[in-house]
Write an enzyme that holds these catalytic residues in place. Structure first.
Site, PDB file in Angstrom:
ATOM      1  N   ALA A 288       0.821  -1.216   0.000  1.00  0.00           N
ATOM      2  CA  ALA A 288       0.000   0.000   0.000  1.00  0.00           C
ATOM      3  C   ALA A 288       0.850   1.259   0.000  1.00  0.00           C
ATOM      4  CB  ALA A 288      -0.920  -0.020   1.217  1.00  0.00           C
ATOM      5  N   HIS A 289       0.189   2.390  -0.080  1.00  0.00           N
ATOM      6  CA  HIS A 289       0.897   3.668  -0.149  1.00  0.00           C
ATOM      7  C   HIS A 289       1.699   3.968   1.115  1.00  0.00           C
ATOM      8  CE1 HIS A 289      -3.066   5.956   1.106  1.00  0.00           C
ATOM      9  NE2 HIS A 289      -2.778   4.997   1.948  1.00  0.00           N
TER      10      HIS A 289
END
Lengths: 344, 344, 344
Positions: B237-238
């Site tokens: 994920a980011h």
């Protein structure tokens, strides 16, 4: 496209109740089907919808005939017959044989004139396609791949080099067949890649879901048996063998070198560890964690379903104190025995 | 392509037992290797196959020399040496430098003449490739991306704009690098998208498996360290940071803003929650659920393996009644203490 | 591109503390933002960074004004306002209307002149795009698909035939919309494919993450409501209905025919079984296993977090002996009651 009920009854050996000349043209659910539709009743939970159905005909088992307000085709296995009827009424779109002008087909590839190679598709050197293969838009088939007759590789599929695929397979978009297995060797300076020189061998009548990945073998081949059905986002690691007619639901993963038997069924999100042997006819319920070999057919599970978060938090905390509970239980047991000894 | 054992012994510092002029041409398993093959013995479980091997040579540790019926190369770490030998015998296919006529390369992109840009590939404005980069068929490289030398992006890979990738990386088909992170803000009328303006920065020698996704940072960058190896269908994920030489097996996911240390190992199906700190040298066994930060190196688990479904159902039901069991235990304990008080 | 704080204050109804003529040009975190950046404070955990920030302005709630060393915009919901400001400062790249020469657009497709169709894209027969749709490189849109205005389908997306998509949707790379659901019927000779003749209907303002798969319905449609946000590698099976404004984090899966209500939130790796009904406003924590219908809004969980492997092994072994523990407890309880009876 319509088919008379009489024709369907003959074709699938069903007893017909109702007008043999009634034509059906499409499928529908018991609730939504209208005139010209054929529906089916296979799941007891939907029986309540039978009496109100507006389908023109229903495929059902003998015990439901009397409740059926419209024509019916009686079958031992209504869902299997429905599958065939649905395929008759909704066939896959006919091929448009030929190679699209934007496709890139290697001059050494063998592509029969009966194949359809869609826009942007790539077919590598020495690849061989069987008759009537469909290669969807932007699908990539690597060098030396061999694909059997009547396969359908939808759009944006990737087959790495030297894959073997049987006849009548379907590969859905985003699927990747033959990427390198996860082979790495630890060294003092980091991980060293181990070349993955095996292939993937896929039997006849296999379906591979969207976004699923089947890695090539490290040395020998990854093998997918006949009639295997794989749902979306499934991961099959290198050297895995999947027995004939095994089905694997979405987001399950089989780690390296594991062998699954024939006719196994895996629910969704099942994780099978590496280097295991699973015998034939094993059914893993969804979210099962398979950490040991299984040599006895049957149904296996390891899922615990949700509870309201407050309640769950207490249960999880209790779980973390199971050792203390067991110790306390042991001590009480000892005391109780002492009491009894004293009492006797 | 064949290599003499004497040459391999010198190259990898191995003691050689057997004919130095014996040539090996490919790799094989102990069971399947034939003449001209080199095999290896690294996993004790396969030692039983050594005596019968028909390989021309085996890479093994000193303690197995006497059981080896053929030539052998003795190594402290047979698997690491095998990895190197396999790479010598089975090198990646040579590049065919040039840009395919169906590729779309922006006029502002920098693509050295040593690169191979395959059919249907797209390279966006101002993208910069290093020397000898392979861009597979239908792979898409966004604007402003910078890719180091000797990278290989296989077919159907997607790199969004402005990604940074080091040297010698391999990205497998279906992988997506730099898609928007899952950034949304709740409002009275629904979720509002939060623009993801960070990038993805990837170190040297990283391998990214088929179908894996690495999201760009929300504001700052998502970072993948040197030598990181990522298997298939992994989600990063980011804002996540992955330390150097960490390996992540298939279908694992790391939620937003979590930092994994160096040399960590994640089994398959591991889920790491967001905003955590995992220190160096942590090993999560397959299917682990990581819900808290870890500051002590070691091995961690949270998997419970399958049982036969009937047995499992009872265990799960017991689990759901752990609160009652604890209460009963407490009450018995109180009674027991009372008994003892009375008895004393 | 810069915007004055006075303008932002008016636009989003914020109280402004500081120089109204200060211009901000980009976003940054409290720690990293420099001159010309606007940051935000929404998560209490980051408040410690506020006093040292070098941002030109911070969006924050009223209770943090005094600690803010720079200009600030005061908002009831700082994160939602930040989302809007970030979108103002970092808009999606402007479209370059037109059809790339390497795209393959069917002559019967309707593609307004305001659309951008990138290199290698494919648009099938009778497909209809709304105004200002972006179709990324090598993206494939099947026949008869209808896509609303202002949608952005990034590179390497696949939409099968006859999909319906609302306005302002974003579909990330590798996503597959409309592949066949996993419909198979068991027969004595293996599994028979059941044609999947339903569609996928997607509402307005939906975002679909990289590599996610949404299968078409078996007979009726799979439906994704308005404002639904789906993260990466999510699987939505056939016939599923997702209510408006529900969000689904990465690697979750929803099995066939399940209905999720509106405004639900699913953490990562959540698995929802098939044929369930989940009411509105249900929140499943990450790794939840949802095996039954839920008719009461609230938060639900079934995750147990990791422990050190040695400790975990003991806990898992205790779990497997819960039946014995329960039996022992029952027997002790009986003894205790007998003691008490005797004692009384």
């Amino acid at each position: 496209m319509g088919i008379k009920l009489a024709e369907l009854a003959v074709r699938y050996g069903c007893e017909l109740h109702g007008d043999p000349d009634q034509v059906v043209e499409c499928v529908g659910t018991l609730q939504s089907a209208g005139a010209g539709s054929v529906s089916f009743l296979a799941n007891r939970a939907y029986r309540k919808h039978l009496a109100m159905t507006q389908a023109s005909a229903v495929i059902l088992a003998a015990d439901a005939i009397e409740e059926c307000p419209v024509a019916c085709l009686v079958a031992d296995d209504p869902y299997a017959v429905f599958a065939s009827v649905a395929a008759d009424l909704h066939p896959a779109p006919a091929l448009l044989p030929g190679v699209h002008s934007t496709a890139a087909v290697s001059s050494s590839a063998i592509v029969p004139a009966t194949c359809e190679i869609a826009a942007g598709a790539f077919i590598g050197a020495n690849a061989q396609l069987g008759e009537r293969v469909y290669v969807g838009p932007n699908t990539v088939i690597g060098a030396d791949v061999k694909i059997g007759a009547d396969c359908r590789l939808m759009a944006n599929v990737t087959c790495y080099q030297d894959i073997r695929m049987g006849n009548r397979c379907i590969v859905h978009s985003g699927a990747v067949v033959g990427a390198d297995g996860f082979g790495i060797a630890q060294t003092p300076t980091g991980w060293r890649k181990v070349p993955q020189v095996g292939r993937v061998k896929i039997g006849d009548d296999v379906e591979i879901g969207a976004g699923s990945t089947i890695d090539r073998g490290a040395i020998e081949d990854t093998e997918i048996g006949f009639g295997v059905k794989i749902d979306n986002l499934v991961h099959i690691a290198h050297n895995v063998h999947i027995g004939d007619h095994t089905v694997i639901a979405a987001q399950s993963g089989i780690a390296g070198s594991t062998r699954l038997g024939a006719r196994c069924m895996l629910g969704g999100h099942v994780a099978v560890s590496g280097h295991l042997e699973i015998c034939d006819d094993v059914y893993f319920l969804g979210r099962a964690s398979v950490t040991r070999s299984i040599n006895s057919p049957g149904t296996y599970s390891s899922v615990i379903g949700v509870e309201e978060a407050g309640k769950w938090r207490k249960l999880a905390a209790r779980f973390k104190r199971l050792e203390e509970m067991a110790a306390k239980l042991k001590s009480l047991d000892r005391n109780s025995k002492n009491e009894q000894d004293r009492g006797s």
